[in-house]
Design a protein around this motif. Structure first.
Motif, PDB file in Angstrom:
ATOM      1  N   GLU A 237       1.094  -1.095   0.480  1.00  0.00           N
ATOM      2  CA  GLU A 237      -0.242  -0.328   0.379  1.00  0.00           C
ATOM      3  C   GLU A 237       0.777   1.022  -0.532  1.00  0.00           C
ATOM      4  N   ARG A 238       0.390   2.282  -0.612  1.00  0.00           N
ATOM      5  CA  ARG A 238       0.999   3.390  -0.632  1.00  0.00           C
ATOM      6  C   ARG A 238       0.147   4.708  -0.616  1.00  0.00           C
ATOM      7  N   ASN A 239       0.362   5.331   0.565  1.00  0.00           N
ATOM      8  CA  ASN A 239      -0.319   6.303   1.357  1.00  0.00           C
ATOM      9  C   ASN A 239       0.332   7.804   1.062  1.00  0.00           C
ATOM     10  N   VAL A 240      -0.654   8.376   0.489  1.00  0.00           N
ATOM     11  CA  VAL A 240      -0.189   9.767   0.392  1.00  0.00           C
ATOM     12  C   VAL A 240      -1.046  10.747   0.864  1.00  0.00           C
ATOM     13  N   SER A 241      -0.498  11.921   1.688  1.00  0.00           N
ATOM     14  CA  SER A 241      -1.558  12.695   2.850  1.00  0.00           C
ATOM     15  C   SER A 241      -1.370  14.698   2.701  1.00  0.00           C
ATOM     16  N   SER A 242      -1.688  14.776   1.816  1.00  0.00           N
ATOM     17  CA  SER A 242      -1.986  16.890   1.901  1.00  0.00           C
ATOM     18  C   SER A 242      -2.664  17.193   2.192  1.00  0.00           C
ATOM     19  N   THR A 243      -2.484  18.324   3.059  1.00  0.00           N
ATOM     20  CA  THR A 243      -3.079  19.520   3.402  1.00  0.00           C
ATOM     21  C   THR A 243      -2.440  21.208   3.562  1.00  0.00           C
TER      22      THR A 243
END
Length: 724
Positions: free
Chosen positions: A372-378
């Motif tokens: 799995e590859r998780n990407v988060s940006s805020t």
């Protein structure tokens, strides 16, 4: 009808000798190989018979021995109010021990959301959808809810298994076009087509949904404010049968949904903040939105070699979530206006093998791997702290400050299992095995988990079962870093607690036992009890304006309960009723502490509290009757009842009180007409919440609860379906 396929049915081959008994899946016992029935072993090699034979073989890979299984067959899915248009979570509420929550969530036997979904026996990785149902009821030819002390082949998410047998051109031939709609601008056109020709089999379906109740209303009013949703769903299944023992299949699906976040009028900003001189805001004018996308694909190869059956699959799933805030309103109400984007890309494989060694032993083994590859940006807009007043309270400036943050992580979860279904005596079966599971993501951990189930049938109408399973649940693959928390110090979004220990895997000891009784032909009665002892019990909550669920651990957890269910199916009449009692508690929050106040953490550190989703009593029931069923214009009438004693809310202590109990009644009428030129026409009329009961699901308080939600008010919906 809804059939509780309990351990009793595991011994059906002895009693039925290949005859279709009530509740048996595809005329064979769950966990049995095709050779266990006379039907499967004597089928000629015509294409349609080969399909049935391979379907039986695939079902034989899924061992349910000793587990609790509640099946919704094709007729049940057609009969329930809304039929194929019913959201999947609403279907599952009719099973024992399933409680409803906001945002379409369900809780099975007191667990939060640890439910895995399988398509044709292949487990899908977890996604990020919060509101929507990325899997649709219209995808299913039939489906089963499997819970209890699960056999060794089920891992990662062990509260329940939703096993969906996807429609195909063989079991759903021809086409149909449907138009369905009604109250609050509800409109849902759909289409489906299935065809089987020679070695090829194809089924496709799709729908579009437009509604002004996309998410639960935060008030008890009939019409929510700012709650529009547009959704697209689709699925295709293509199968190629190379020979009588070999089949290749591809299942692909898509879900694309946009939601307005409904407004709760009459709220006043209470943080004393200013946005460029603006200090007031009418909460009915908040304009928040969320978009959720899910795409998945499964490629499977099935092979039967004598008494050995093998299915090997590769799969991928992409899901993303994007939250758009109200720039001014979110800051004034919550202290932060945050645009948030998250995505998870999961790819993996699953292999299951079953070998019927002899009449007494069936050996099963397999593997699962998810990469799995998780990407988060805020992008966050906050008010900077400029000092403190005479009382020591922080003072904030009126010029907003922007903070950008992003992270990504690649990880893996994996599992291996082996188990033996041993028929010790004609009326005594034991299914014992072991799993090895591991996770290497934000944390790394492994566990060896023994499991055993015993099924004893003292008479042909009575079955007793008992089981134990050791389980290992990896944490959801998302994490807020400590650096992110530090970025908000001395701002209006600063956490009162800066500690952020990582979410750990949950480790459980699960015990289950029960009895099933055939009272008379068509009438079943079942009783069951369970107990779960958890270390690092995983719970989830909504913290902040972005509707994104975040995980945390209770160091200790206990869940136990009792269930009773009965079904009756005879001729044109079907009846069912379920009642469940449950208690779920936790103590000492040991991860993601920044989401809580210091007072909450101190109180819970040495005291047991109810989990926010702990509902003491849950019930469901229903009836369906077919009139004129021997003619070409049958009429089906059905009614369903859902009862709950209420989820938890804050009282004098966290989660210290239960919300008021509720019940809802739904009605459905389906009139069908035969036709010489087409396959027929159906007219549908559904009434949801017949008595227009006003009931609250959440009141906005509780550990990890973000906002109030109320149940759907009375809705009248109608539709027409043309088959060709």
């Amino acid at each position: 009808m809804r059939v509780p396929v309990r351990p009793l049915l595991l011994l059906i081959p002895f009693a039925c000798a290949g005859v279709a008994c009530p509740g048996a899946r595809a005329q064979t016992a769950p966990g049995a190989t095709p050779q266990d029935t006379v039907v499967a072993s004597t089928l000629p090699d015509r294409p349609e018979q080969i399909t049935v034979r391979l379907d039986l073989a695939r079902a034989g890979l899924q061992s349910d021995t000793g587990a609790e299984v509640y099946r919704f067959g094709p007729s049940a899915l057609r009969t329930i109010p809304q039929g194929d248009n019913t959201p999947l979570n609403q279907v599952l509420l009719q099973a024992p021990g399933v409680a409803q929550d906001s945002f379409g969530q369900i809780h099975v036997r007191g667990d939060h959301n640890e439910v895995q979904f399988r398509l044709d026996g292949v487990q899908l990785p977890e996604g990020l959808a919060v509101f929507g149902q990325s899997l649709e009821t219209r995808f299913a030819h039939d489906l089963s809810l499997v819970t209890g002390a699960l056999p060794a082949q089920y891992g990662f998410l062990d509260a329940a298994v939703i096993d969906i047998d996807v429609k195909s051109g063989s079991n759903s031939p021809g086409g149909e076009v449907s138009l369905y709609g009604g109250a609050r601008d509800y409109l849902q056109p759909s289409l489906a087509y299935g065809v089987a020709s020679g070695r090829w089999d194809l089924f496709v379906t799709g729908d579009f949904l437009h509604t002004r109740v996309g998410i639960e209303n935060p008030t008890s009013t009939f019409e929510p404010i700012h709650d529009l949703s547009n959704q697209y769903h689709g699925l295709a299944k293509l199968t190629f049968t190379a020979d009588a023992d070999t089949r290749l299949s591809l299942v692909a699906g898509v879900s694309d949904a946009e939601y307005q976040i409904p407004d709760n009028p009459g709220q006043v900003p209470g943080l004393g903040l200013s946005y460029d001189g603006i200090t007031g805001f009418d909460s009915r004018n908040l304009a928040e939105h969320q978009k959720e996308i899910t795409d998945f694909g499964i490629l499977s190869l099935q092979k039967v070699i004598g008494s050995l059956t093998l299915q090997s699959s590769v799969f991928t799933r992409y899901s993303s979530l994007y939250y758009s805030p109200d720039a001014v309103g979110d800051l004034l109400f919550d202290g932060i206006s945050q645009t948030a984007a998250r995505s998870v890309m999961s790819t993996g494989s699953q292999t299951d093998a079953g070998w019927r060694i002899d009449d007494s032993h069936t050996l099963r083994a397999g593997e699962q791997v998810f990469v799995e590859r998780n990407v988060s940006s805020t992008h966050s807009v906050v008010s900077p702290q400029t000092g403190t007043d005479d009382a020591g309270n922080p003072v904030f400036g009126s010029t907003p400050l922007s903070i950008d943050d992003g992270s990504g992580k690649t990880g893996m979860v994996y599992g291996l299992y082996i188990q033996d279904e041993w028929r010790i005596l004609p009326r005594l079966t034991i299914n014992y095995g072991v799993r090895f599971d591991g996770v290497s993501e934000y944390v790394s951990a492994t566990q060896l988990s023994p499991r055993v189930n015993v099924v004893w049938r003292p008479t042909w109408t009575t079955t007793v079962h008992a089981g134990y399973s050791r389980t290992f649940t990896p944490p959801p693959f998302e994490q807020v870093t400590s650096n992110s928390i530090g970025s908000f110090v001395d701002t209006s979004a600063a956490a009162s607690v800066l500690r952020n220990d990582r979410v750990q895997p949950e480790r459980d000891n699960y015990f289950d036992g029960g009895v099933d009784q055939i009272v008379l032909q068509g009438l079943h009665l079942g009783l069951d009890a369970y107990y779960k002892q958890a270390a690092n019990l995983i719970d989830e909550g909504q913290f902040g304006a972005p509707i994104i669920l975040s995980a945390f651990n209770y160091a200790h957890g206990e869940v136990h309960g009792y269930e009773a269910s009965t079904t009756y199916d005879r001729g044109p009449l079907s009846l069912y009723a379920n009642v469940a009692w449950s208690r779920a508690i936790g103590k000492d929050i040991v991860s993601s502490q920044f989401d809580f106040t210091a007072g909450e953490l101190a109180y819970i550190s040495n005291r047991w509290i109810h989990l926010d989703h702990d509902q003491r009593w849950t019930g469901s029931g229903g009836a369906a009757c077919s009139l004129f069923h021997r003619t070409d214009h049958p009429l089906r009438a059905s009614a369903d009842l859902v009862v709950g004693s209420g989820l938890r809310a804050d009282g004098e202590v966290p989660n210290g009180r239960a919300l008021p109990g509720y019940y809802t009644i739904n009605l459905a009428f389906v009139q069908s007409f035969g036709s010489l030129a087409t396959r027929g026409t159906s007219l549908r009329l559904d009434v949801l919440n017949l008595l227009d009961r006003r009931y609250i699901i959440r009141d906005g308080s509780g550990v990890g609860v973000g906002a109030p939600q109320y149940g759907l008010r009375r809705s009248i919906l109608a539709g027409i379906t043309q088959r060709f």
